[in-house]
Motif scaffolding. Structure first.
Motif, PDB file in Angstrom:
ATOM      1  N   ASP A  44       0.833  -1.210   0.000  1.00  0.00           N
ATOM      2  CA  ASP A  44       0.000   0.000   0.000  1.00  0.00           C
ATOM      3  C   ASP A  44       0.864   1.256   0.000  1.00  0.00           C
ATOM      4  OD1 ASP A  44      -2.393  -1.350   0.017  1.00  0.00           O
ATOM      5  OD2 ASP A  44      -2.759  -1.097   2.163  1.00  0.00           O
ATOM      6  N   ALA A  45       0.264   2.366  -0.409  1.00  0.00           N
ATOM      7  CA  ALA A  45       0.896   3.680  -0.316  1.00  0.00           C
ATOM      8  C   ALA A  45       0.213   4.438   0.814  1.00  0.00           C
ATOM      9  CB  ALA A  45       0.748   4.435  -1.627  1.00  0.00           C
ATOM     10  N   VAL A  46       1.000   5.173   1.590  1.00  0.00           N
ATOM     11  CA  VAL A  46       0.463   5.942   2.704  1.00  0.00           C
ATOM     12  C   VAL A  46       0.963   7.378   2.632  1.00  0.00           C
ATOM     13  CG1 VAL A  46       0.205   3.958   4.249  1.00  0.00           C
ATOM     14  CG2 VAL A  46       2.341   5.239   4.249  1.00  0.00           C
ATOM     15  N   THR A  47       0.253   8.276   3.308  1.00  0.00           N
ATOM     16  CA  THR A  47       0.612   9.680   3.385  1.00  0.00           C
ATOM     17  C   THR A  47       0.844  10.039   4.847  1.00  0.00           C
ATOM     18  OG1 THR A  47      -0.845  10.137   1.518  1.00  0.00           O
ATOM     19  CG2 THR A  47      -0.163  12.019   2.837  1.00  0.00           C
ATOM     20  N   LEU A  48       1.877  10.818   5.125  1.00  0.00           N
ATOM     21  CA  LEU A  48       2.132  11.252   6.502  1.00  0.00           C
ATOM     22  C   LEU A  48       1.095  12.286   6.907  1.00  0.00           C
ATOM     23  CD1 LEU A  48       6.020  11.646   6.501  1.00  0.00           C
ATOM     24  CD2 LEU A  48       4.651   9.697   7.236  1.00  0.00           C
ATOM     25  N   ILE A  49       0.603  12.197   8.146  1.00  0.00           N
ATOM     26  CA  ILE A  49      -0.408  13.145   8.599  1.00  0.00           C
ATOM     27  C   ILE A  49       0.191  14.248   9.465  1.00  0.00           C
ATOM     28  CG2 ILE A  49      -2.282  11.482   8.434  1.00  0.00           C
ATOM     29  CD1 ILE A  49      -2.134  11.188  11.502  1.00  0.00           C
ATOM     30  N   LYS A  50       1.501  14.183   9.731  1.00  0.00           N
ATOM     31  CA  LYS A  50       2.177  15.259  10.463  1.00  0.00           C
ATOM     32  C   LYS A  50       3.660  15.234  10.135  1.00  0.00           C
ATOM     33  CE  LYS A  50       3.360  14.712  14.826  1.00  0.00           C
ATOM     34  NZ  LYS A  50       3.277  14.697  16.258  1.00  0.00           N
ATOM     35  N   LEU A  52       7.458  14.657  10.707  1.00  0.00           N
ATOM     36  CA  LEU A  52       8.172  13.704  11.563  1.00  0.00           C
ATOM     37  C   LEU A  52       9.672  13.922  11.448  1.00  0.00           C
ATOM     38  CD1 LEU A  52       6.233  10.417  10.703  1.00  0.00           C
ATOM     39  CD2 LEU A  52       5.944  11.857  12.718  1.00  0.00           C
ATOM     40  N   LYS A  53      10.337  14.098  12.595  1.00  0.00           N
ATOM     41  CA  LYS A  53      11.794  14.148  12.606  1.00  0.00           C
ATOM     42  C   LYS A  53      12.294  12.716  12.579  1.00  0.00           C
ATOM     43  CE  LYS A  53      12.553  18.458  15.007  1.00  0.00           C
ATOM     44  NZ  LYS A  53      13.203  19.127  16.137  1.00  0.00           N
ATOM     45  N   VAL A  54      13.227  12.423  11.683  1.00  0.00           N
ATOM     46  CA  VAL A  54      13.749  11.068  11.543  1.00  0.00           C
ATOM     47  C   VAL A  54      15.034  10.966  12.353  1.00  0.00           C
ATOM     48  CG1 VAL A  54      14.531   9.308   9.937  1.00  0.00           C
ATOM     49  CG2 VAL A  54      12.729  10.898   9.261  1.00  0.00           C
ATOM     50  N   LYS A  55      15.013  10.125  13.376  1.00  0.00           N
ATOM     51  CA  LYS A  55      16.192   9.944  14.228  1.00  0.00           C
ATOM     52  C   LYS A  55      17.337   9.371  13.409  1.00  0.00           C
ATOM     53  CE  LYS A  55      13.648   9.073  18.474  1.00  0.00           C
ATOM     54  NZ  LYS A  55      13.378   8.097  19.530  1.00  0.00           N
ATOM     55  N   GLY A  56      18.523   9.886  13.609  1.00  0.00           N
ATOM     56  CA  GLY A  56      19.703   9.367  12.935  1.00  0.00           C
ATOM     57  C   GLY A  56      19.916   9.905  11.529  1.00  0.00           C
ATOM     58  N   ALA A  57      18.896  10.459  10.923  1.00  0.00           N
ATOM     59  CA  ALA A  57      19.026  10.963   9.558  1.00  0.00           C
ATOM     60  C   ALA A  57      19.177  12.480   9.536  1.00  0.00           C
ATOM     61  CB  ALA A  57      17.820  10.554   8.722  1.00  0.00           C
ATOM     62  N   GLY A  58      18.865  13.132  10.644  1.00  0.00           N
ATOM     63  CA  GLY A  58      18.967  14.578  10.690  1.00  0.00           C
ATOM     64  C   GLY A  58      18.062  15.246   9.669  1.00  0.00           C
ATOM     65  N   GLN A  59      16.892  14.691   9.491  1.00  0.00           N
ATOM     66  CA  GLN A  59      15.986  15.130   8.440  1.00  0.00           C
ATOM     67  C   GLN A  59      14.554  15.098   8.972  1.00  0.00           C
ATOM     68  OE1 GLN A  59      16.400  12.578   5.099  1.00  0.00           O
ATOM     69  NE2 GLN A  59      15.191  13.846   3.752  1.00  0.00           N
ATOM     70  N   THR A  60      13.694  15.910   8.401  1.00  0.00           N
ATOM     71  CA  THR A  60      12.282  15.912   8.767  1.00  0.00           C
ATOM     72  C   THR A  60      11.461  15.557   7.540  1.00  0.00           C
ATOM     73  OG1 THR A  60      12.636  17.619  10.433  1.00  0.00           O
ATOM     74  CG2 THR A  60      10.393  17.312   9.662  1.00  0.00           C
ATOM     75  N   LEU A  89      13.423   2.745   6.765  1.00  0.00           N
ATOM     76  CA  LEU A  89      12.585   3.607   7.586  1.00  0.00           C
ATOM     77  C   LEU A  89      11.450   2.789   8.202  1.00  0.00           C
ATOM     78  CD1 LEU A  89      11.893   6.564   8.391  1.00  0.00           C
ATOM     79  CD2 LEU A  89      10.566   6.688   6.283  1.00  0.00           C
ATOM     80  N   VAL A  90      11.228   2.965   9.503  1.00  0.00           N
ATOM     81  CA  VAL A  90      10.113   2.330  10.201  1.00  0.00           C
ATOM     82  C   VAL A  90       9.217   3.450  10.719  1.00  0.00           C
ATOM     83  CG1 VAL A  90       9.413   0.876  12.130  1.00  0.00           C
ATOM     84  CG2 VAL A  90      11.489   0.332  10.863  1.00  0.00           C
ATOM     85  N   LEU A  91       7.953   3.406  10.347  1.00  0.00           N
ATOM     86  CA  LEU A  91       7.000   4.426  10.777  1.00  0.00           C
ATOM     87  C   LEU A  91       5.929   3.823  11.664  1.00  0.00           C
ATOM     88  CD1 LEU A  91       6.361   6.372   7.447  1.00  0.00           C
ATOM     89  CD2 LEU A  91       7.739   7.110   9.391  1.00  0.00           C
ATOM     90  N   ARG A  92       5.447   4.607  12.596  1.00  0.00           N
ATOM     91  CA  ARG A  92       4.313   4.210  13.432  1.00  0.00           C
ATOM     92  C   ARG A  92       3.039   4.426  12.622  1.00  0.00           C
ATOM     93  NH1 ARG A  92       4.925   1.906  18.184  1.00  0.00           N
ATOM     94  NH2 ARG A  92       3.054   2.936  18.903  1.00  0.00           N
ATOM     95  N   THR A  93       2.114   3.487  12.720  1.00  0.00           N
ATOM     96  CA  THR A  93       0.882   3.575  11.941  1.00  0.00           C
ATOM     97  C   THR A  93      -0.004   4.733  12.389  1.00  0.00           C
ATOM     98  OG1 THR A  93      -0.168   1.945  13.397  1.00  0.00           O
ATOM     99  CG2 THR A  93       0.844   1.132  11.355  1.00  0.00           C
TER     100      THR A  93
END
Length: 99
Positions: A44-50, A52-60, A89-93
């Motif tokens: 599936d494809a998903v869209t972020l709803i807010k 998110l700062k990515v730990k270790g990547a220094g990126q949002t 990348l691991v994202l919380r649902t």
């Protein structure tokens, strides 16, 4: 007694030869749902709803970013995915919505 060998099935979960009815079935994967309650599946494809700062990547990752080809994990609250700039990348649902 030649037919007795056919009466057993190898159970990969336990590593034993067992009678056909005694082989354990693989446990069903728990349902994985997005923040809106939609059922998610591998690919599936998903869209972020807010944002998110990515730990270790220094990126949002910004709200509205589309993540394609997700993979479900054993944890129903997390999904594996890839972004152009972030591999593994691991994202919380709770932070995604199905497209």
């Amino acid at each position: 007694m030649a037919g007795d060998d056919d009466a057993y099935v190898y159970d990969e979960a336990t590593g034993e030869w067992r009678p056909p009815g005694a082989v354990a079935q693989a446990p069903a994967r728990p349902e994985v749902r997005d923040a809106s309650g939609n059922l998610l599946a591998d690919g599936d494809a998903v869209t972020l709803i807010k944002d998110l700062k990515v730990k270790g990547a220094g990126q949002t990752l910004k709200q509205g970013t589309v993540i394609r080809a997700i993979r479900l994990t054993d944890d129903p609250a997390e999904i594996d995915c890839r972004h152009e700039t972030i591999k593994g990348l691991v994202l919380r649902t709770e932070f995604v919505r199905k497209r």
